[in-house]
Structures are given as structure tokens and as C-alpha cells.
Design a protein around this motif. Structure first.
Motif, mmCIF file in Angstrom:
data_model
loop_
_atom_site.group_PDB
_atom_site.id
_atom_site.type_symbol
_atom_site.label_atom_id
_atom_site.label_comp_id
_atom_site.label_asym_id
_atom_site.label_seq_id
_atom_site.Cartn_x
_atom_site.Cartn_y
_atom_site.Cartn_z
ATOM 1 N N GLN A 146 0.833 -1.200 0.000
ATOM 2 C CA GLN A 146 0.000 0.000 0.000
ATOM 3 C C GLN A 146 0.868 1.252 0.000
ATOM 4 O O GLN A 146 1.899 1.309 0.694
ATOM 5 C CB GLN A 146 -0.904 -0.002 1.243
ATOM 6 C CG GLN A 146 -1.764 1.227 1.377
ATOM 7 C CD GLN A 146 -2.642 1.187 2.606
ATOM 8 O OE1 GLN A 146 -2.825 0.128 3.201
ATOM 9 N NE2 GLN A 146 -3.174 2.335 2.997
ATOM 10 N N PHE A 148 0.863 5.078 1.147
ATOM 11 C CA PHE A 148 0.200 5.955 2.096
ATOM 12 C C PHE A 148 0.257 7.386 1.575
ATOM 13 O O PHE A 148 1.298 7.847 1.103
ATOM 14 C CB PHE A 148 0.873 5.869 3.463
ATOM 15 C CG PHE A 148 0.685 4.529 4.125
ATOM 16 C CD1 PHE A 148 -0.383 4.296 4.958
ATOM 17 C CD2 PHE A 148 1.602 3.510 3.902
ATOM 18 C CE1 PHE A 148 -0.546 3.067 5.562
ATOM 19 C CE2 PHE A 148 1.442 2.275 4.505
ATOM 20 C CZ PHE A 148 0.369 2.040 5.335
ATOM 21 N N SER A 149 -0.847 8.071 1.660
ATOM 22 C CA SER A 149 -0.918 9.440 1.150
ATOM 23 C C SER A 149 -0.031 10.362 1.977
ATOM 24 O O SER A 149 -0.009 10.309 3.217
ATOM 25 C CB SER A 149 -2.366 9.932 1.196
ATOM 26 O OG SER A 149 -2.430 11.306 0.908
ATOM 27 N N TYR A 154 -1.349 9.982 8.135
ATOM 28 C CA TYR A 154 -0.063 9.433 8.554
ATOM 29 C C TYR A 154 1.055 10.414 8.223
ATOM 30 O O TYR A 154 1.202 10.829 7.062
ATOM 31 C CB TYR A 154 0.206 8.101 7.870
ATOM 32 C CG TYR A 154 -0.843 7.055 8.173
ATOM 33 C CD1 TYR A 154 -0.855 6.420 9.410
ATOM 34 C CD2 TYR A 154 -1.811 6.734 7.216
ATOM 35 C CE1 TYR A 154 -1.828 5.465 9.691
ATOM 36 C CE2 TYR A 154 -2.779 5.780 7.497
ATOM 37 C CZ TYR A 154 -2.787 5.149 8.734
ATOM 38 O OH TYR A 154 -3.740 4.218 9.004
ATOM 39 N N GLY A 159 3.836 8.579 5.721
ATOM 40 C CA GLY A 159 3.101 9.278 4.691
ATOM 41 C C GLY A 159 3.967 9.535 3.477
ATOM 42 O O GLY A 159 5.110 9.993 3.601
#
Length: 523
Positions: A146, A148-149, A154, A159
């Protein structure tokens, strides 16, 4: 809180997260305990909002006493309580070929195999309901890559990065059946399973009855054919006698033409009976599941079939002997269970849930000791406001119960009516056979006298024809009554249940209680 549409619809799930390594455990455990207790008190308080007023079954189960059935204590002198129909009742007639045909039909019938499949499905449904009452344990393993933005919740360095996420977990749960939902569902499933078994027994009885009745019909038609052939032979002999008398000048062409007219009529009757015999053979072969044997079926002698002994009064335990009545009774049990399930949906659903496993960002950290996680706690779910959905569901299940009860009552009435009709017919046939034997003896004597007078020139041929017609009519009637007696015995055996026994699966509740107990308990 008496509004009909205001019924417990919220869910409360309490599963504590593990404490941080540096936080004290005692305050957390104490607070969790008070939270569990408060949640339970809240659920029980909201249960008071459950409103089932005004929804109750209206139908009442009838019993044998209300239908005029005798009891063992008040049985009449002609009440045969000791006579029981054996399960393989068709063997009582003493015809080995009939035994083989019925056995083949039962072994290869598609309808019976379909009934067995319905039994297996109902038993599987019962096991499914039983399983819901026990603890459950499931395992899961998830692997996700995944991104993460960088603008999400996060912070960096998580992030804006792309990481691997792994989770391995065992999850256990146990629904605590405080309000009897699973028990009611099990009663409904057991009732449906027993009804399927009783339906299969009823189908088996119907198949055996149809084969046996077809076999006896074939015997009756064969006996009728023999009477018709004897009639043809007798008329041919009479025609020879008339021709001799015409040649001798003792009779005229009128008597000869009268005698000749009886031959086509006798041959037509023979052709019609042969057609019926062929159709009956085809029907028996189809019931057995082997159409190719139709032409090889040889009709039995109706005189060789052994009648069976049956009661000439309604048995006190008639309703317990009939598979169709038992199936209807079990459907009442199943419908009552469904009403119980509908009622429990007004109450909270309480379960215990626990899990243990590993969770980490990065597959290389999944087996790290600090990746462990666990949780345990109760989960309570209850409806609060559903716009009347639960009440509508309860009304629907209650209506189904009323319909099942009335269907059972109808089955009871039909069973008593059927048995009473067959017993009445059995008595009447015996009396008719006695009278017919006397009538046939008189007709045979009158025919012999008429024939002797005609040979001696003391009477006309019209007297002979009249006496002969009476004899032939009595012979046909004798065969018809003998066939009717055998078919009536099959019908009476079917009306008495055909040896139906108690289902293998027993109910968990009110099946052994008086008939009105089930519906009364639901009010």
C-alpha cells in the motif's frame, strides 16, 4: 416506550485494545469491567422497548377426541386396537410377484429419490442451526502492498511511502443464546426435517398403494376377460344348438338371428377388456420404472390373492399412524419455531469475541515480538427503531403458524373421513358379496331350467337368452366385487397409515404435549 415502531436498533461492540507497555494495567482492566457492565445494563434496559402486543396466533390444534375417534379406555366392542399394519403390508397378500414389483418401484422411483434428497437437505439445515449455537474459530492471513498518502493522517516517513502490510490473526466468537433464538431456530429446523421424513413415508405409501392397486386391477380385468371368453364360448355352443333346431324344423330363423347377434357383442367385450389390460400393464411398468416389462406382465389369479384382516372400526391411534398427518404436525412445530425466532429478534444479540495475531508494516517485522496483538470483549447488538419491520416479520410468521395449524386440522378431518369411508365400503362390499352369491346361485339354477325346457321343446329361446344374461351379469358382478374388495383393502391400509412409524429425529419441545399446547404457549 409503547410505540409499535419503537423497537431496540443499535449495536455496541466492546473489544479493548491492548495496553501500552508503559501504562498501568489495573486501571484499564477496572475501567473495562465497568464498561462491560454498563453496556449490558444498557442493553437490558433497551430490551424493555420490545413491543409484541397484539400479535398472537389465532388457530387452535384439534385432537382425535374432537373428531369422534375412540380412546383405548372407551373403545367399542368392535374396536381392534391390537391390529397393526406392517410396514411392508403388501406382503400380507401372499403374492411374490407383487412383492417384487413393489420392491422395484420403491428402489427405483425418482419421486422417492427426490424425497430422500429433501430429507438430506433438511437434516443439513438442522446441523447448520446446531453449529450456530457453538463457538466459532477462524483464521486469516492478509498481505497488502500500500502507498500511504503524503496528505493523509499518517505523517512522514510513513506518509508518502509505499510499504508492505501483513496481518495474521485467529478470531474466535461465541453467540450467547440468552433469549432462545438458536433454540427456536433448532426447533424449526428439526420440525422441517421430520416433516420431510414423513413426506417421504407418505410418498412411499402412495407408490406402493398405486402398484398394488394396479396389480389387483390387472387381476380383476383378467378375471373379467375369462368371463367374457366363457360367454363367447357359451354363445357359440348355443348357436350350434339353435342351428341344429332350425335344420330340424323346431326353430325359425328368428331364433337363429337372435343367437347370432350375441357373438359380436361378446367379441367386442373381449377386445375392450384386452385394451384395458394393456393399459394397466403399461401403468404398472411405469410405476416400477421399467416400461419395457409391460408386455411380460402376467396377470395374477384374483382367487389366489389372500385377503388381509383389517379393523372394521376407527382406531384410537389413527392420527399417529398416518404420515401425512405427522408431516402436517411437524410443520406446525417448524412454524412455531419460526415464530420463536421472530420474537427473539426483538431482543439483544450478545456474543463474545476474541482475537490474537500479528500485524506489522513490513513483512520482515511480522514475526517480531512487538508485532503481536490481541483483544477480547463482548459484542451486543440490538434494534432501536426499525419502522415496524420486526413487528411485520412477527405477524408474517404468526400467520404462517395459523396456516400450518389449519392445514393440520384439515389433514385430521381428511384422515378420519378417508378411513371412515373405506371402513364403510369394506362392510358394504362384504354384504354385497353375500347377496351376490345367493343371486348367482339362483341365476345359474334358472338358466339350467330354461335350457332344459328349451331342449325338451317346452320353452322358447327367449327364455334361455333372458336366463343366460342374468347368469353372465352375476358372473361379472362377482368378479367386480372381488376386485373392489381387494382395492378397498389397499385403500383402507393406506387410510390407516400403511405401517408408518415414529420419525427417527425427535422434537426438542412440545411434540409430546397436548395438541393445543404449542399455540397456547405462544400467546
Amino acid at each position: 416506550m409503547n410505540n409499535h415502531n419503537l423497537v431496540p436498533s443499535a449495536s455496541v461492540a466492546v473489544v479493548p485494545a491492548p495496553s501500552a507497555p508503559d501504562s498501568p494495567d489495573a486501571p484499564g482492566r477496572a475501567g473495562g469491567a465497568w464498561l462491560y457492565l454498563g453496556t449490558l445494563v444498557l442493553a437490558l434496559g433497551l430490551t424493555a422497548c420490545a413491543n409484541m402486543s397484539g400479535i398472537a396466533p389465532q388457530a387452535q390444534l384439534r385432537d382425535g377426541g374432537s373428531l369422534g375417534l375412540p380412546s383405548a379406555a372407551t373403545g367399542t366392542p368392535d374396536f381392534f386396537a391390537d391390529i397393526a399394519v406392517p410396514e411392508q403390508w403388501w406382503r400380507s397378500f401372499g403374492d411374490s410377484r407383487l412383492d417384487g414389483l413393489v420392491d422395484q418401484a420403491i428402489a427405483g422411483s425418482p419421486s422417492l429419490k427426490a424425497a430422500e434428497a429433501r430429507i438430506a437437505r433438511a437434516e443439513a439445515a438442522t446441523e447448520t442451526v446446531r453449529a450456530a449455537d457453538g463457538p466459532q474459530l477462524n483464521g486469516s492471513l492478509d498481505a497488502t502492498r500500500q502507498r500511504f498518502s503524503a496528505r493523509g493522517i499518517y505523517p512522514a516517513p510513513l506518509g508518502g511511502s509505499t510499504r508492505n502490510i501483513g496481518t495474521a490473526r485467529l478470531t474466535g466468537s461465541w453467540e450467547i443464546d440468552f433469549f432462545g433464538k438458536n433454540r427456536a431456530a433448532l426447533e424449526a429446523a428439526v420440525g422441517a426435517s421430520n416433516a420431510a421424513q414423513a413426506d417421504a413415508q407418505a410418498a412411499r405409501l402412495l407408490l406402493a398403494s398405486n402398484v398394488t392397486r394396479g396389480w389387483f386391477q390387472l387381476a380383476r380385468l383378467q378375471a373379467q376377460l375369462e368371463v367374457a371368453e366363457r360367454t363367447l364360448a357359451q354363445r357359440q355352443e348355443t348357436l350350434t344348438l339353435v342351428r341344429d333346431r332350425v335344420t330340424a324344423g323346431l326353430d325359425t330363423r328368428l331364433e337363429q338371428r337372435q343367437s347370432e347377434g350375441g357373438l359380436p357383442e361378446a367379441r367386442q367385450q373381449i377386445e375392450a377388456l384386452q385394451e384395458q389390460i394393456a393399459l394397466t400393464r403399461n401403468a404398472i411398468a411405469a410405476l416400477v420404472g421399467q416400461p419395457q416389462i409391460a408386455d411380460t406382465l402376467q396377470a395374477p389369479s384374483i382367487a389366489a390373492i389372500r385377503p388381509v384382516t383389517l379393523p372394521d372400526a376407527l382406531p384410537a391411534d389413527l392420527l399417529g399412524r398416518r404420515a401425512d398427518v405427522a408431516a402436517a404436525r411437524w410443520r406446525v412445530e417448524a412454524a412455531a419455531g419460526e415464530v420463536g425466532v421472530a420474537k427473539t429478534q426483538f431482543y439483544p444479540n450478545v456474543s463474545l469475541t476474541a482475537f490474537v495475531g500479528l500485524n506489522a508494516i513490513g513483512f520482515d517485522r511480522l514475526v517480531n515480538g512487538n508485532s503481536g496483538e490481541w483483544g477480547v470483549g463482548p459484542a451486543i447488538r440490538l434494534p432501536i427503531f426499525d419502522s415496524g419491520r420486526l413487528r411485520a416479520n412477527l405477524r408474517s410468521r404468526t400467520a404462517d403458524l395459523d396456516a400450518a395449524v389449519e392445514s393440520y386440522n384439515s389433514s385430521l378431518i381428511d384422515a378420519v373421513h378417508d378411513c371412515a369411508d373405506q371402513i364403510a365400503s369394506a362392510r358394504a362390499i362384504v354384504r354385497q358379496q353375500q347377496e351376490q352369491r345367493d343371486a348367482q346361485a339362483a341365476a345359474e339354477s334358472a338358466y339350467e331350467i330354461a335350457l332344459q325346457r328349451y331342449r325338451a321343446g317346452l320353452g322358447t329361446y327367449l327364455n334361455v337368452l333372458t336366463a343366460e344374461n342374468a347368469v353372465l351379469a352375476q358372473r361379472r358382478l362377482a368378479v367386480e366385487l372381488a376386485g373392489r374388495r381387494l382395492e378397498n383393502q389397499v385403500a383402507l391400509i393406506r387410510a390407516l397409515g400403511g405401517g408408518f412409524g415414529t420419525p427417527a429425529v425427535q422434537p426438542t419441545t412440545s411434540a409430546t404435549l397436548p395438541p393445543a399446547t404449542t399455540t397456547a404457549a405462544l400467546r
